[in-house]
Design a protein around this motif. Structure first.
Motif, PDB file in Angstrom:
ATOM      1  N   HIS A   4      58.554 -49.886  40.746  1.00 25.04           N
ATOM      2  CA  HIS A   4      58.026 -51.223  40.513  1.00 25.04           C
ATOM      3  C   HIS A   4      56.996 -51.387  39.399  1.00 25.04           C
ATOM      4  O   HIS A   4      56.114 -52.101  39.493  1.00 25.04           O
ATOM      5  CB  HIS A   4      57.451 -51.808  41.689  1.00 25.04           C
ATOM      6  N   LEU A   5      57.206 -50.460  38.538  1.00 24.27           N
ATOM      7  CA  LEU A   5      56.192 -50.436  37.177  1.00 24.27           C
ATOM      8  C   LEU A   5      56.698 -51.287  36.074  1.00 24.27           C
ATOM      9  O   LEU A   5      57.790 -51.567  35.899  1.00 24.27           O
ATOM     10  CB  LEU A   5      56.156 -49.004  36.682  1.00 24.27           C
ATOM     11  N   HIS A   6      55.859 -52.256  35.647  1.00 30.38           N
ATOM     12  CA  HIS A   6      56.215 -53.147  34.684  1.00 30.38           C
ATOM     13  C   HIS A   6      55.879 -52.465  33.421  1.00 30.38           C
ATOM     14  O   HIS A   6      54.776 -51.494  33.341  1.00 30.38           O
ATOM     15  CB  HIS A   6      55.294 -54.434  34.623  1.00 30.38           C
ATOM     16  N   SER A   7      56.072 -52.896  32.151  1.00 29.01           N
ATOM     17  CA  SER A   7      55.942 -52.182  30.815  1.00 29.01           C
ATOM     18  C   SER A   7      54.368 -51.976  30.690  1.00 29.01           C
ATOM     19  O   SER A   7      53.984 -51.038  29.934  1.00 29.01           O
ATOM     20  CB  SER A   7      56.690 -52.970  29.901  1.00 29.01           C
ATOM     21  N   SER A   8      53.536 -53.024  31.043  1.00 24.85           N
ATOM     22  CA  SER A   8      52.124 -52.713  31.073  1.00 24.85           C
ATOM     23  C   SER A   8      51.508 -51.799  31.678  1.00 24.85           C
ATOM     24  O   SER A   8      50.098 -51.610  31.647  1.00 24.85           O
ATOM     25  CB  SER A   8      51.564 -54.029  30.803  1.00 24.85           C
ATOM     26  N   ASP A   9      52.077 -51.518  32.827  1.00 26.00           N
ATOM     27  CA  ASP A   9      51.472 -50.621  33.960  1.00 26.00           C
ATOM     28  C   ASP A   9      51.416 -49.000  33.353  1.00 26.00           C
ATOM     29  O   ASP A   9      52.240 -48.589  32.605  1.00 26.00           O
ATOM     30  CB  ASP A   9      52.092 -50.779  35.146  1.00 26.00           C
ATOM     31  N   PRO A  10      50.421 -48.414  33.930  1.00 26.76           N
ATOM     32  CA  PRO A  10      49.676 -48.849  34.840  1.00 26.76           C
ATOM     33  C   PRO A  10      48.109 -49.587  34.171  1.00 26.76           C
ATOM     34  O   PRO A  10      47.796 -49.261  33.302  1.00 26.76           O
ATOM     35  CB  PRO A  10      48.817 -47.539  35.547  1.00 26.76           C
ATOM     36  N   LYS A  11      47.657 -50.568  34.969  1.00 30.17           N
ATOM     37  CA  LYS A  11      46.437 -51.152  34.111  1.00 30.17           C
ATOM     38  C   LYS A  11      45.108 -50.978  34.239  1.00 30.17           C
ATOM     39  O   LYS A  11      44.268 -51.127  33.289  1.00 30.17           O
ATOM     40  CB  LYS A  11      46.520 -52.775  34.838  1.00 30.17           C
ATOM     41  N   SER A  12      44.799 -49.922  35.192  1.00 28.13           N
ATOM     42  CA  SER A  12      43.564 -49.179  35.279  1.00 28.13           C
ATOM     43  C   SER A  12      43.634 -48.170  36.372  1.00 28.13           C
ATOM     44  O   SER A  12      44.784 -48.183  36.905  1.00 28.13           O
ATOM     45  CB  SER A  12      42.620 -50.283  35.744  1.00 28.13           C
ATOM     46  N   GLY A  13      42.619 -47.307  36.557  1.00 29.20           N
ATOM     47  CA  GLY A  13      42.806 -46.341  37.545  1.00 29.20           C
ATOM     48  C   GLY A  13      41.257 -45.723  37.453  1.00 29.20           C
ATOM     49  O   GLY A  13      40.337 -46.019  36.988  1.00 29.20           O
ATOM     50  N   ASP A  14      41.125 -45.034  38.448  1.00 28.43           N
ATOM     51  CA  ASP A  14      39.769 -44.392  39.036  1.00 28.43           C
ATOM     52  C   ASP A  14      39.746 -43.223  40.067  1.00 28.43           C
ATOM     53  O   ASP A  14      40.695 -43.070  40.735  1.00 28.43           O
ATOM     54  CB  ASP A  14      38.915 -45.576  39.735  1.00 28.43           C
ATOM     55  N   ILE A  15      38.916 -42.168  39.769  1.00 28.02           N
ATOM     56  CA  ILE A  15      38.667 -41.060  40.734  1.00 28.02           C
ATOM     57  C   ILE A  15      37.316 -41.161  41.373  1.00 28.02           C
ATOM     58  O   ILE A  15      36.536 -41.393  40.502  1.00 28.02           O
ATOM     59  CB  ILE A  15      38.825 -39.754  39.779  1.00 28.02           C
ATOM     60  N   LEU A  44      46.141 -48.564  39.198  1.00 21.89           N
ATOM     61  CA  LEU A  44      46.622 -50.028  39.551  1.00 21.89           C
ATOM     62  C   LEU A  44      47.547 -50.302  38.632  1.00 21.89           C
ATOM     63  O   LEU A  44      47.817 -50.048  37.642  1.00 21.89           O
ATOM     64  CB  LEU A  44      45.470 -50.804  39.154  1.00 21.89           C
ATOM     65  N   THR A  45      48.664 -50.911  39.289  1.00 27.97           N
ATOM     66  CA  THR A  45      49.763 -51.679  38.650  1.00 27.97           C
ATOM     67  C   THR A  45      49.892 -53.096  38.802  1.00 27.97           C
ATOM     68  O   THR A  45      49.129 -53.663  39.776  1.00 27.97           O
ATOM     69  CB  THR A  45      51.082 -50.870  39.073  1.00 27.97           C
ATOM     70  N   GLU A  46      50.686 -53.599  38.327  1.00 29.09           N
ATOM     71  CA  GLU A  46      50.910 -55.412  38.531  1.00 29.09           C
ATOM     72  C   GLU A  46      51.148 -55.737  40.141  1.00 29.09           C
ATOM     73  O   GLU A  46      50.684 -56.614  40.490  1.00 29.09           O
ATOM     74  CB  GLU A  46      51.904 -55.645  37.585  1.00 29.09           C
ATOM     75  N   GLU A  47      51.951 -54.675  40.609  1.00 29.05           N
ATOM     76  CA  GLU A  47      52.362 -55.331  41.885  1.00 29.05           C
ATOM     77  C   GLU A  47      51.806 -54.344  43.177  1.00 29.05           C
ATOM     78  O   GLU A  47      51.642 -54.943  44.244  1.00 29.05           O
ATOM     79  CB  GLU A  47      53.972 -54.879  42.265  1.00 29.05           C
ATOM     80  N   GLN A  48      51.144 -53.106  42.842  1.00 32.23           N
ATOM     81  CA  GLN A  48      50.692 -52.514  43.638  1.00 32.23           C
ATOM     82  C   GLN A  48      49.579 -51.268  43.286  1.00 32.23           C
ATOM     83  O   GLN A  48      49.306 -51.388  42.204  1.00 32.23           O
ATOM     84  CB  GLN A  48      51.763 -51.973  44.744  1.00 32.23           C
TER      85      GLN A  48
END
Length: 292
Positions: A205-216, A226-230
């Protein structure tokens, strides 16, 4: 009465019982955490932050988060905000630095200090500056270090592990999802530095702009994308971020179901996580997902 038993059979049964017991214990200990759906903390000041992109939790100041605007409002400012009411506490001017397209922000170690990291997708630069000792008023953060990388792909995700290594994830493409790692030792280079690149497995379920952010998380044991859907969650194994992403299946966590969410981060303790969304009419909403 004398009870007799076959020694080998008894040992094998005992072994099997121990395996079941240990396996069950391990599944409990290493089960993915569960979170409630989003709770709105508050909306930010729309006049100063209207294109929120990226979110990170301070390691020096409890209850403080950092965010910034993206290319639609290209100012070299990081905003320190109150995690309990989304109020802006301080505007931090990074100098020298330019915001061509700041897409994500992270906090992590830089030697024995704590630093703010910002990723500029357009200029292929990463910025780093030590967290300020106080944030109760606007200030200029000098001594900003910049490293120009050979990463030619767009990215919206910047993460820092507990050792100070940086990770960016390729976005704005349907296939060939890549993750790059920049060593913590690369910051002393004045020339373009190479990012070690790895192929990521397919995520659903990845969109072309995904992933939008992340963190450890601060202790290095938990990772969010973080993706658009989940939201995808990994328990980091053996302190190996790349190996975990490539060889372990993620767990899906809740995310805001509408709007353009552009930032995610763990809280300082790595217990709950926050999201922030862009906003064009009202201030960007700050959301929290509390662990059950």
């Amino acid at each position: 009465m004398i009870v007799c038993f076959n020694g080998n059979s008894f040992i094998m049964k005992l072994h099997m019982q121990l395996v079941v017991l240990i396996t069950g214990w391990a599944s409990i200990c290493f089960a993915a955490p569960s979170f409630h759906d989003e709770t709105l903390v508050a909306h930010m000041d729309n006049l100063r932050v209207s294109e929120a992109s990226g979110l990170a939790a301070s390691r020096k100041h409890r209850g403080v988060l950092y965010t910034h605007n993206d290319a639609d409002k290209p100012e070299p400012f990081v905003y320190a905000i109150n995690a309990t009411n989304a109020a802006i506490i301080s505007t931090l001017r990074l100098f020298p630095a330019e915001n061509h397209d700041w897409e994500d922000i992270a906090v992590g170690p830089c030697g024995d200090r704590s630093c703010i990291y910002v990723g500029d997708s357009s200029s292929h630069k990463l910025y780093r500056v030590e967290e300020p000792d106080y944030i109760h008023s606007d200030q200029i953060l000098t001594d900003v270090l910049a490293v120009h990388t050979d990463w030619s792909h767009q990215f919206d995700t910047l993460m820092i592990d507990r050792h100070g290594n940086a990770y960016v994830v390729r976005s704005h493409i349907d296939q060939d999802r890549l993750i790059g790692r920049l060593s913590r030792d690369a910051w002393n280079n004045s020339h373009t530095v190479q990012i070690e690149t790895f192929q990521l497995p397919h995520l659903h379920h990845l969109h072309s702009s995904d992933p939008k952010s992340g963190d450890i998380s601060a202790d290095g044991t938990q990772l969010l994308l973080l993706t658009e859907e989940q939201v995808y969650y990994w328990k980091v194994h053996n302190d190996d971020v790349i190996g975990t992403l490539r060889h372990n299946s993620p767990t899906v966590l809740p995310t805001k179901t509408h709007g353009v969410v552009e930032g995610i981060c763990w809280d300082q303790a790595g217990v709950n996580y926050y999201e922030i969304a862009e906003s064009y009419h009202t201030g960007p909403p700050l959301l929290i997902f509390n662990r059950r």
